[in-house]
Design a protein around this motif. Structure first.
Motif, PDB file in Angstrom:
ATOM      1  N   THR A 360      49.221  37.827  37.999  1.00 52.65           N
ATOM      2  CA  THR A 360      48.183  37.393  38.945  1.00 52.65           C
ATOM      3  C   THR A 360      48.843  37.005  40.268  1.00 52.65           C
ATOM      4  O   THR A 360      50.065  36.871  40.340  1.00 52.65           O
ATOM      5  CB  THR A 360      47.415  36.173  38.407  1.00 52.65           C
ATOM      6  N   GLU A 363      45.936  36.175  45.873  1.00 54.34           N
ATOM      7  CA  GLU A 363      44.886  37.084  46.330  1.00 54.34           C
ATOM      8  C   GLU A 363      44.033  37.583  45.152  1.00 54.34           C
ATOM      9  O   GLU A 363      42.824  37.766  45.284  1.00 54.34           O
ATOM     10  CB  GLU A 363      45.517  38.279  47.064  1.00 54.34           C
ATOM     11  N   PHE A 364      44.697  37.815  43.989  1.00 53.05           N
ATOM     12  CA  PHE A 364      43.995  38.347  42.814  1.00 53.05           C
ATOM     13  C   PHE A 364      44.199  37.437  41.605  1.00 53.05           C
ATOM     14  O   PHE A 364      45.005  37.739  40.720  1.00 53.05           O
ATOM     15  CB  PHE A 364      44.485  39.768  42.492  1.00 53.05           C
ATOM     16  N   VAL A 368      46.451  41.227  39.420  1.00 53.13           N
ATOM     17  CA  VAL A 368      46.705  42.191  40.494  1.00 53.13           C
ATOM     18  C   VAL A 368      46.301  43.591  40.023  1.00 53.13           C
ATOM     19  O   VAL A 368      45.725  44.379  40.766  1.00 53.13           O
ATOM     20  CB  VAL A 368      48.208  42.167  40.877  1.00 53.13           C
ATOM     21  N   HIS A 372      39.338  44.883  40.761  1.00 50.75           N
ATOM     22  CA  HIS A 372      39.320  44.027  41.945  1.00 50.75           C
ATOM     23  C   HIS A 372      37.918  43.490  42.225  1.00 50.75           C
ATOM     24  O   HIS A 372      36.921  44.082  41.801  1.00 50.75           O
ATOM     25  CB  HIS A 372      39.905  44.788  43.127  1.00 50.75           C
ATOM     26  N   GLU A 374      35.698  43.401  44.483  1.00 50.68           N
ATOM     27  CA  GLU A 374      34.563  44.142  45.053  1.00 50.68           C
ATOM     28  C   GLU A 374      33.815  44.954  43.987  1.00 50.68           C
ATOM     29  O   GLU A 374      32.685  45.371  44.206  1.00 50.68           O
ATOM     30  CB  GLU A 374      35.016  45.046  46.216  1.00 50.68           C
ATOM     31  N   HIS A 376      33.440  43.680  40.742  1.00 47.06           N
ATOM     32  CA  HIS A 376      33.031  42.792  39.638  1.00 47.06           C
ATOM     33  C   HIS A 376      31.538  42.842  39.359  1.00 47.06           C
ATOM     34  O   HIS A 376      31.102  42.543  38.249  1.00 47.06           O
ATOM     35  CB  HIS A 376      33.470  41.353  39.923  1.00 47.06           C
ATOM     36  N   ASN A 453      42.816  50.531  40.172  1.00 49.35           N
ATOM     37  CA  ASN A 453      43.245  49.135  40.303  1.00 49.35           C
ATOM     38  C   ASN A 453      44.253  48.761  39.221  1.00 49.35           C
ATOM     39  O   ASN A 453      45.167  47.977  39.445  1.00 49.35           O
ATOM     40  CB  ASN A 453      42.042  48.173  40.176  1.00 49.35           C
TER      41      ASN A 453
END
Ligand code: ZN
Length: 475
Positions: A360, A363-364, A368, A372, A374, A376, A453
């Motif tokens: 992790t 930012e994430f 990582v 991501h 956007e 979810h 991702n």
């Protein structure tokens, strides 16, 4: 339908589809009466006429408290079906004909006993995108948006059975497992058993479970057990989740594999970059043309496939490349693991190693190499073994939400309550064609990006560079 007719039909159903013996009929019927709190029925020779099982079960349990109904229905079915030992004997008899005959019989039996909820599963939307990914919306399974909750959902405080997949669940009423039946076999010197998933994601989806409640691990013994499984059931694929939290596996406390009778989209992917290794001259190997990071190892010699797999898996576990954010271990523990998945390609064992990292960052915070933020709104749960292979299981709430989105697209404006779907709305706005087809293509495209991702290497060149360190070279 009145109670006695439903009971008569159920008994007829059990004798036709569940191998209930004539000699056991009276006893089984009296057990059903006991479970339903009844002392008698009006004798009738009702004949089963193809009614959905749910209709019979609902009629039988109409007077049972709604909260208890599902469990009681499970117990009723458990009372009119074969015992675990009888199922095991029948499975062995079919296996003597062929492994596929045995699994086909067992699957049909588990559908007939209502353990596998096939009628519900068949109602789930399912389609294939132009990128080859298969997308299903699972209306039957609750969504775990919090990975910690997903974990706790399967661990058990207090101890019996130790977890949700221990064999002690066979017939365990508090979990509604009166209809669970399992069959035994040996893998790599250990005792294992197979059971089908009640809410499977694909045809004959099931799990192979170690008889011992021992933690998940992926190592040389795992590869050996997977190969043994293929020898026993060459028509199935079998694989396992990476043995670390947040990258797929929801039951890490108990060693198990997942597999079944459908070839998943990743298996059709071709090798993009062929590889060689001096130690393994007889193997065909390469980096897969796929959305996440996968290496395929193929050959007739199972021992060589296992040895090459172990070499790569071990190398990955300690591989460090800070420029790419790949840190194998830190104060939060280990981060690198592989998900192996195998199938037979003719006489060749075909191993696919999927590389995973659960590291992790600020930012994430979810990971990582996790879906991501956007995306979810489509899926927040971690990408597991089945999705990593291109079969997506999206949450049931999407059926309603996408219906509302479709209306918004037709109306030409996105209402505030659908603001979370802005990305989809904008992207679908760029497409031409039938609105439903556009929504399906958009979902498949988002699934592709979610897989990207999770790719630990974003290019084949990076993957090849990593493998060079383990002695592989590009042909
Ligand atoms: Zn267990």
């Amino acid at each position: 339908m009145d109670f006695s007719t439903a009971l008569g039909k159920l008994m007829d159903y059990a004798s036709r589809y569940l191998a209930l013996k004539k000699r056991n009929e009276i006893y089984a019927r009296n057990t059903v009466l006991m479970l339903l709190g009844r002392e008698s029925w009006e004798e009738c020779a009702a004949v089963y006429e193809g009614e959905p099982l749910a209709v019979l079960l609902d009629a039988l349990t109409a007077e049972i408290d709604e909260a208890e109904r599902e469990k009681v229905q499970d117990a009723v079915m458990g009372a009119v079906m074969l015992s675990p030992a009888e199922v095991e004997d029948a499975f062995s008899a079919h296996y003597a004909k062929s492994p596929a005959d045995a699994t086909d019989w067992f699957y049909r039996y588990c559908v007939a006993s209502n353990y596998v909820k096939k009628a519900l599963l068949d109602q789930n939307p399912r389609f294939t995108g132009s990128n080859g990914l298969v997308v299903t919306i699972n209306r039957t399974k609750p969504e775990f948006r919090d990975p910690k909750k997903a974990m706790s959902g399967n661990s058990v405080k207090g101890g019996y059975p130790k977890c949700s997949i221990c064999r002690e669940n066979e017939g365990y009423s508090p979990r509604g497992k009166r209809t669970l039946r399992t069959v035994s076999f040996t893998l790599a010197d250990g005792k294992w058993f197979w059971q089908f998933s009640p809410y499977g994601y694909f045809y004959q989806h099931g799990i192979a479970v170690n008889e011992r409640h021992t933690p998940m691990h992926v190592d040389g013994a795992t590869f050996a057990a997977l190969m043994d499984f293929l020898d026993a059931f060459p028509h199935y694929f079998i694989g396992c989740n990476a043995a670390l939290p947040s990258i797929g596996g929801s039951v890490l406390a108990h060693d198990h594999f997942q597999g079944g009778g459908e070839m998943l989209p990743m298996f059709a992917a071709k090798v993009a970059v062929p590889l060689r290794h001096d130690r393994f001259p007889g193997l065909e190997m390469g980096i897969l043309d796929w959305f996440n990071t996968v290496v395929r190892i193929e050959g007739e010699d199972a021992g060589a496939v296992m040895a090459a797999s172990e070499l790569i898996a071990n190398f990955w576990k300690s591989y460090r490349n800070e420029a790419l954010g790949l840190i194998p271990e830190d104060e939060n523990g280990r981060h690198h693991a592989v998900s192996p998945t195998v199938y037979m390609n003719g006489r060749k064992y075909c191993m696919n190693l999927i590389f995973r990292s659960n590291i992790t960052s600020s930012e994430f915070p979810d990971g990582v190499f996790h879906v991501h933020p956007e995306f979810h709104i489509i899926k927040k749960e971690s990408i597991g073994l089945i999705e990593a292979q291109g079969l997506f299981i999206l949450p049931g709430r999407l059926v309603e939400q996408l219906g509302a989105l479709k209306k918004a697209i037709a109306a030409g404006s996105l209402p505030p309550e659908l603001e979370e779907f802005r990305l989809l709305y904008d992207e679908i706005g760029q497409m031409d064609g039938d609105p439903d087809a556009c929504i399906r293509e958009e979902l498949a495209s988002i699934c592709e990006r979610m897989l990207q991702n999770t790719a630990v290497f974003k290019t084949h060149a990076e993957t090849a560079e990593f493998l060079k360190g383990a002695g592989f070279y590009v042909e």
